[in-house]
Design a protein around this motif. Structure first.
Motif, PDB file in Angstrom:
ATOM      1  N   ASP A 750       0.815  -1.220   0.000  1.00 56.73           N
ATOM      2  CA  ASP A 750       0.000   0.000   0.000  1.00 56.73           C
ATOM      3  C   ASP A 750       0.846   1.268   0.000  1.00 56.73           C
ATOM      4  OD1 ASP A 750      -2.635  -1.147   0.078  1.00 56.73           O
ATOM      5  OD2 ASP A 750      -2.253  -1.706   2.170  1.00 56.73           O
ATOM      6  N   GLU A 751       2.154   1.147  -0.034  1.00 61.07           N
ATOM      7  CA  GLU A 751       3.005   2.330   0.114  1.00 61.07           C
ATOM      8  C   GLU A 751       2.699   3.432  -0.910  1.00 61.07           C
ATOM      9  OE1 GLU A 751       7.627   3.712  -0.301  1.00 61.07           O
ATOM     10  OE2 GLU A 751       7.268   1.717   0.488  1.00 61.07           O
ATOM     11  N   PRO A 752       2.591   3.136  -2.219  1.00 61.31           N
ATOM     12  CA  PRO A 752       2.321   4.240  -3.168  1.00 61.31           C
ATOM     13  C   PRO A 752       1.029   4.991  -2.852  1.00 61.31           C
ATOM     14  CG  PRO A 752       3.072   2.289  -4.337  1.00 61.31           C
ATOM     15  CD  PRO A 752       2.820   1.860  -2.928  1.00 61.31           C
ATOM     16  N   ALA A 753      -0.053   4.246  -2.565  1.00 63.85           N
ATOM     17  CA  ALA A 753      -1.324   4.898  -2.247  1.00 63.85           C
ATOM     18  C   ALA A 753      -1.242   5.656  -0.930  1.00 63.85           C
ATOM     19  CB  ALA A 753      -2.447   3.860  -2.198  1.00 63.85           C
ATOM     20  N   HIS A 754      -0.471   5.122   0.017  1.00 62.44           N
ATOM     21  CA  HIS A 754      -0.337   5.766   1.321  1.00 62.44           C
ATOM     22  C   HIS A 754       0.421   7.087   1.191  1.00 62.44           C
ATOM     23  CE1 HIS A 754      -1.460   4.612   5.377  1.00 62.44           C
ATOM     24  NE2 HIS A 754      -0.374   5.197   5.844  1.00 62.44           N
TER      25      HIS A 754
END
Length: 913
Positions: A750-754
């Motif tokens: 989820d890092e990019p969306a986070h």
């Protein structure tokens, strides 16, 4: 896993030594002498049933109940048979911590037949007393003048914590450290570790501001789940360096029952420590060398190394060692080469390593360092010096220190020799520059720094999304359940193929026949050559441990292309089966067409299970037994694509795949996807004890499982790293917009969306969340937010499909950090500015409160800026107690989730209030 009462252990104001006397060689007397010699500032007392008035000038009582006060710490040095009774009485008197130094309790038995150390544990648990030991050297806290050990010398004060397991090893460590000027914040050994374990101490040390690094010496890890959880937290904030002894079966104190498919237990520990971000070293010498570079050098901008010396020989030795360890030489820029040519003899090699010549002066050394400091290709520099008649060792050392000061270079040194260079080594030590006795040790220490940075990087790598955590695998669940009801401990070959197929893995097209007549019918359909394998119960089990005779067993005939050849082939297979496995039930034949366009390098991948450390994912070569065992590598589930590639990269087969595969990147990805899938199977189906795919081959669509074997166990196997908690997912519909949102635990993927979520918020929202304005969030910042230990942290995110249909976006997040004792969690919540009025914030908070209450957390706390009125209103609505904190200028929020169940919980909460 608890830090309960550890403050009384590490920072006692009063100590009683039970069993001390002035008799020569008395253990308690030795400990009391060390306490007195160290000038312990607190109150001391002695208990000895012989009724001495004083022992070495310290007041003595015959009974614990006669002390007249309750000491913070008791040190027990009485005979083994008396220790359980002493522990019980100490607990009844209200003593909170005890160090049991008495040895031999693992080999001395009680009336019940169990070793006495278990009686000590049971006595302590009844009263809540915390016990270090038995059979421990004790504890030193040099900064507080506490030496509660029987060691032969005191440790220096410093900022390194040492947690050992062996008292004799610990004594040598103290001696070694004093000679090298290394000081300790805490120094202790666990001994038998009946109560206080590695995980408790690591949790305490991770929070201790006086500890910069943690050194571990371990012989075993009784609580691997707690250890992994604690050390993964600690290693994110300070270096953790470990020596694990007992690497081979002959040196294991307690023999390890090996899981199927492994010949040694040591790779399991290796995988654990690597996954936890710990640097594992091979001995105490390497431990202190690594400590030098990790605590005295900056993080590495590059992994390559430049080397310079006043002669060819030392440089060549350093390069050889660097090559042996897989290191990389820095390539000098043309500008550096030109600049060095102006100060060096015309015959110098014009490359790295740099020969400064035997007569190099302090000025030459200084100029060379300054030239390399300007080279963008050079980040790390090993400077070496061998004594000569023309050189002044100390002047050159000072010149190097001065030249390196203020640069971005990571400089470390190797001053060869002994008697004439000791003052130079002292100068480096005072300047904070690591220095070593020979080129091999210097390069090894540097590569330890490289290795540590690599394992740390694994903790923050962003994996691509691959495994479908939300898929339904009810078919596999039914297969496993049915087999266990039938009292089968294996799946048939056909059932095993169905399992991996349901998880998305490709298998070779296979038909199953009960007898030779059915095989002939299959062949008659298109009369193409077939491969025939005989199936029986024994071959349904993965990782078969074959006898030498069984290794010659042939269970498959290939490229059979006529009826008579089929009849002869099946007869041959039956003879082989009856010869080698006469007691194994016959299950029929499997038939595969010989040419299904697969091939390439053969892998063996699968799952095995250790009784202590849970499921393990294995990967390596297929083929001859010796190749399989020598190449087999393991990793702990759960895996993602980054971790899978790291596992694959440790195998010899990975190198073959890179060099000889026609499509190396595609095949590497296919193997990694298979490993991640196996990891998911291990988590989803804990009754699967073992799974082996051998061989795993390749076709145009990816990896193909040729043979699959699965065995089962009624007792589920749980991974020691808590996997993604799928059961916490839920879907809600927002009342205002009608958007469907999934609220679920965060994933590393989820890092990019986070990051996008945080960077799209208004400056005011960012200030409310982080108490400061922030425009940008680095990869490291966001990785820390999403790569969590579900046992210690929880993050719920609210995700929805983007309005443009291009994937998901994050609309809100709530997180909690929970202490090691599960007493208190700290929360933070943030909702997208566009979601005002949707009630998403209160839904996220309610879910987190429900989760923390269910796991037994006692209270939830948080800090809110006084002008954050929406959050204060939300907190009031949820029942938080709200108080203004004048010192911090914040509003303190507190919500009771569960009532404290013991006195120590009440005391801890009151102290933190």
């Amino acid at each position: 896993m608890s830090t309960r009462y550890l403050e009384s252990l590490f920072n006692p104001e009063s100590i009683v030594v039970v069993g001390a006397s002035e008799r020569p060689g008395n253990l308690g007397g030795i400990v009391l002498g060390n306490l007195l010699d160290g000038k312990f500032p607190g109150r001391l007392a002695v208990v000895n049933r012989k009724g001495y008035k004083r022992v070495y000038g310290v007041a003595c009582q015959a009974k614990i109940s006669d002390l007249g006060f309750v000491p913070d710490l008791a040190i027990v040095c009485t005979p083994p048979i008396t220790v359980p009774r002493v522990i019980r009485r100490l607990g009844e008197q209200g003593v909170r911590t005890a160090i049991v130094m008495t040895g031999g309790m693992s080999r001395t038995h009680s009336k019940s037949g169990k070793p006495l150390m278990y009686s000590v544990r049971d006595a302590a648990r009844k009263t809540g007393l915390r016990v270090l030991g038995p059979n421990t050297i004790g504890l030193m806290v040099p900064g507080r003048r506490l030496n509660a050990t029987y060691a032969h010398m005191n440790a220096l004060p410093g900022r390194v914590a040492f947690v050992g397991q062996s008292g004799t090893i610990a004594s040598s460590v103290i001696d070694w450290a004093v000679a090298r000027g290394v000081g300790f914040s805490y120094f202790l050994t666990l001994g038998d570790g009946m109560d206080i374990g590695h995980e408790d101490l690591i949790d305490y040390l991770a929070q201790d501001t006086q500890t910069r690094a943690i050194l571990l010496h371990m012989e075993n890890i009784p609580n691997p789940g707690g250890f992994m959880s604690a050390v993964r937290v600690a290693s994110r904030t300070k270096p953790v360096i470990a020596v694990k002894s007992g690497r081979v079966p002959e040196s294991e104190w307690v023999p390890h029952v090996l899981p199927a498919g492994l010949k040694r237990s040591d790779p399991i520990y290796d995988a654990m420590l690597k996954r936890a971000g710990v640097l594992r070293v091979d001995g105490l010498g390497q431990m202190f060398d690594a400590l030098e570079t990790l605590t005295r050098m900056r993080p590495l901008r590059r992994e390559s190394l430049a080397i310079m010396a006043n002669g060819v020989g030392p440089g060549v030795m350093a390069v050889d060692r660097l090559a042996d360890l897989g290191g990389e030489m820095a390539e000098l820029s043309e500008q550096s080469i030109s600049s060095l040519a102006e100060i060096l003899p015309p015959y110098w090699t014009r490359k790295n390593p740099i020969d400064l010549n035997y007569d190099a002066t302090p000025e030459i050394y200084a100029q060379a360092v300054k030239i390399l400091a300007k080279d963008r290709n050079v980040a790390n520099l090993l400077v070496m010096y061998a004594p000569t008649l023309t050189g002044n060792s100390l002047e050159i050392a000072n010149a190097v220190v001065e030249a390196a000061r203020g640069t971005q270079l990571n400089v470390f040194t190797c001053w060869l020799g002994q008697s004439t260079v000791m003052d130079s080594r002292d100068a480096f030590y005072k300047a904070g520059v690591p220095s070593f006795f020979n080129p091999e040790k210097a390069v090894m220490a540097f590569m330890q720094h490289v290795r540590h940075q690599r394992v740390q990087r694994l903790l923050t790598e962003t994996p691509e999304s691959f495994t479908d955590h939300f898929a339904d695998h009810s078919g596999t669940r039914e297969l496993v359940t049915r087999a266990l009801k039938q009292k089968r401990r294996y799946l048939t070959n056909q059932e095993a193929r169905r399992v991996v197929q349901e998880y998305g893995l490709s298998t070779l097209n296979t038909l199953y026949c009960d007898d030779v007549e059915e095989v002939l019918q299959v062949f008659s359909i298109d009369r193409r050559p077939v491969d025939i394998t005989i199936l029986h119960q024994e071959v349904c089990h993965p990782f078969m441990d074959l006898t030498p005779a069984q290794c010659r067993y042939k269970g498959t005939v290939k490229k059979v292309n006529s009826e008579q050849a089929i009849i002869d082939g099946c007869r041959f297979l039956m003879d082989e089966y009856l010869k080698h496995f006469p007691d194994s039930g016959f299950l029929g034949f499997s038939v595969q067409h010989s040419y299904q366009h697969i091939g390439g390098i053969e892998f063996s991948v699968g799952i095995t299970r250790d009784e202590t450390y849970g499921p393990l994912v294995v990967c390596g070569a297929a083929g001859a037994q010796i190749n399989i065992m020598s190449d087999r590598q393991i990793a702990l589930p759960p895996l993602n694509m980054v971790l899978a590639r790291e596992l694959l990269g440790r195998t010899y087969m990975y190198k073959l795949l890179e060099e000889y595969s026609l499509r190396p990147e595609e095949d590497i990805r296919a193997v990694c996807e298979t490993l991640v899938t196996l990891s998911q199977i291990a988590i989803d189906m804990p009754e699967i004890r073992g799974l082996e795919i051998s061989p795993l081959l390749f076709n145009d669509n990816g990896a193909v499982a040729v043979n699959v074997a699965i065995d089962l166990d009624e007792k589920p196997g749980q991974p020691i790293i808590q996997p993604y908690p799928r059961e916490l997912e839920e879907r809600v519909v927002l009342p205002k917009s009608g958007r469907e949102v999934i609220i679920r635990p965060v994933l590393a993927e989820d890092e990019p969306a986070h990051r996008a979520f945080h960077e799209h918020q208004s400056p005011e929202s960012i200030r409310y969340r982080f108490f400061q304005y922030r425009k940008h969030f680095s990869h490291e910042d966001v990785a820390q937010m999403v790569q969590i230990d579900y046992d210690r942290e929880m993050v719920f995110i609210a995700n929805a499909q983007r309005e443009d249909g291009q994937g998901e976006e994050t609309l809100g997040t709530v997180r909690t950090w929970t202490d090691a004792d599960n007493l208190r969690c700290e929360f933070a919540v943030m909702v997208d500015d566009r979601m005002k009025g949707e009630g998403l914030g209160i839904r996220l908070m309610q879910k987190m409160i429900e989760y923390c209450r269910a796991r037994g957390t006692v209270e939830m706390v948080g800090d809110v800026l006084p002008d954050n009125l929406p959050m204060l209103q939300l907190a009031e609505h949820l029942g938080f107690e709200i108080k203004y904190n004048n010192e911090e200028d914040v509003m303190d929020l507190r919500l009771v989730l569960n009532e404290p169940t013991s006195q120590w919980q009440k005391e801890r909460l009151q102290r933190k209030a």
